[in-house]
Design an enzyme around this catalytic site. Structure first.
Site, PDB file in Angstrom:
ATOM      1  N   HIS A  44       0.797  -1.222   0.000  1.00 50.79           N
ATOM      2  CA  HIS A  44       0.000   0.000   0.000  1.00 50.79           C
ATOM      3  C   HIS A  44       0.831   1.274   0.000  1.00 50.79           C
ATOM      4  O   HIS A  44       0.292   2.352   0.289  1.00 50.79           O
ATOM      5  CB  HIS A  44      -0.925   0.018   1.218  1.00 50.79           C
ATOM      6  CG  HIS A  44      -1.999  -1.026   1.177  1.00 50.79           C
ATOM      7  ND1 HIS A  44      -2.910  -1.127   0.151  1.00 50.79           N
ATOM      8  CD2 HIS A  44      -2.296  -2.031   2.046  1.00 50.79           C
ATOM      9  CE1 HIS A  44      -3.731  -2.137   0.380  1.00 50.79           C
ATOM     10  NE2 HIS A  44      -3.384  -2.698   1.514  1.00 50.79           N
ATOM     11  N   GLU A 148      -7.409 -12.086   6.257  1.00 50.16           N
ATOM     12  CA  GLU A 148      -8.168 -10.891   5.890  1.00 50.16           C
ATOM     13  C   GLU A 148      -9.463 -11.212   5.157  1.00 50.16           C
ATOM     14  O   GLU A 148     -10.147 -10.291   4.698  1.00 50.16           O
ATOM     15  CB  GLU A 148      -7.317  -9.989   4.994  1.00 50.16           C
ATOM     16  CG  GLU A 148      -5.975  -9.594   5.581  1.00 50.16           C
ATOM     17  CD  GLU A 148      -5.181  -8.693   4.668  1.00 50.16           C
ATOM     18  OE1 GLU A 148      -5.165  -7.484   4.929  1.00 50.16           O
ATOM     19  OE2 GLU A 148      -4.604  -9.192   3.673  1.00 50.16           O
ATOM     20  N   ASP A 174      -9.587  -5.182   6.309  1.00 53.05           N
ATOM     21  CA  ASP A 174     -10.011  -6.023   5.197  1.00 53.05           C
ATOM     22  C   ASP A 174     -10.935  -7.142   5.674  1.00 53.05           C
ATOM     23  O   ASP A 174     -11.878  -7.519   4.970  1.00 53.05           O
ATOM     24  CB  ASP A 174      -8.795  -6.614   4.480  1.00 53.05           C
ATOM     25  CG  ASP A 174      -8.175  -5.644   3.494  1.00 53.05           C
ATOM     26  OD1 ASP A 174      -8.730  -4.544   3.314  1.00 53.05           O
ATOM     27  OD2 ASP A 174      -7.124  -5.966   2.921  1.00 53.05           O
TER      28      ASP A 174
END
Length: 250
Positions: A44, A148, A174
């Site tokens: 990310h 997740e 998530d």
């Protein structure tokens, strides 16, 4: 087994943060601040391979293990970081035992499929004996499988039981999206507790991301030992805001 992986296996509480700023100076500072590890966030953030190279070098200079959160579970997302001397990997969206085994095979030399070269930083630029390097790399590399997804909850025993997986690491954001619930929903808390139970039953450790230290006691009491608290960006933002608040309101 030594270093960070040894501490994790022993059940020590270890605390780190995500590294989203691709700069070695930040790694040095956080190492001197006493963090146990940092996870360079290649999923990310704009952490390229060249930046990661310097981040790992900086981490070694201050005794701060640098792991990566990879862009996926494929071998090509994992090998380069390990050759640079990263201490391990955090792999997103591990959904079942097959995926967990594939990750381990990509990280470990035996019985995996990782391409062998002792010529990088991890092998002391070829100055380590090949057999010694292979043994040390396998013994000390940390593998965190991120839980997740709703589907992963049905395969927790297989993931936790995979030899070479050290930590089942919960990504609450998530996971909440996959479950279709809010971050404060009891269903999410119950799912996280299932992850912790499965990890402990397999003799492994459980980890979790939290935005700050406030909820650490709650999850530590339930058996979580590996904590990633915020990121370098949020630490900088928080300190700057506190400074400005104090200066303006004094």
């Amino acid at each position: 087994m030594s270093g960070l992986r040894g501490r994790i296996a022993a059940g020590d509480r270890v605390v780190g943060c995500f590294g989203k700023i691709p700069d070695p100076h930040v790694i040095e500072l956080l190492g001197l601040a006493g963090l146990d590890f940092i996870v360079a966030d290649r999923e990310h953030a704009a952490v390229g391979l060249q930046a990661l190279d310097l981040m790992v070098m900086a981490g070694r200079s201050v005794g701060l293990p640098v792991l990566i959160r990879s862009t996926g579970s494929g071998a090509d997302a994992l090998w380069p970081a390990m050759d640079l001397g990263a201490a391990g990997v955090m792999v997103p969206h591990v959904r079942d035992g097959e995926e967990a085994r594939a990750v381990v095979k990509a990280v470990k030399y035996a019985p995996g499929k990782r391409g062998f070269s002792p010529s990088g930083r991890a092998g002391a630029y070829g100055t380590m004996a090949a057999a010694d390097y292979r043994a040390q790399a396998d013994a000390d590399s940390v593998v965190m499988a991120q839980i997740e997804d709703r589907s992963a909850l049905d395969h927790l025993d297989a993931i936790a039981g995979t030899e070479g997986v050290d930590v089942l690491f919960v990504g609450p954001a998530d996971l909440s999206l996959s479950l279709g619930v809010g971050m404060d929903a009891p269903e999410l808390a119950q799912a996280i507790e299932r992850v912790v139970t499965a990890a402990r039953a397999a003799g492994k450790q459980a980890g979790i991301f939290l935005p700050g230290p406030e909820a650490v006691p709650r999850w530590a009491a339930l058996g979580v030992t590996v904590f990633v608290l915020g990121a370098d960006q949020s630490l900088l933002m928080s300190a700057a805001r506190q400074m400005m608040h104090a200066a303006k309101d004094s």
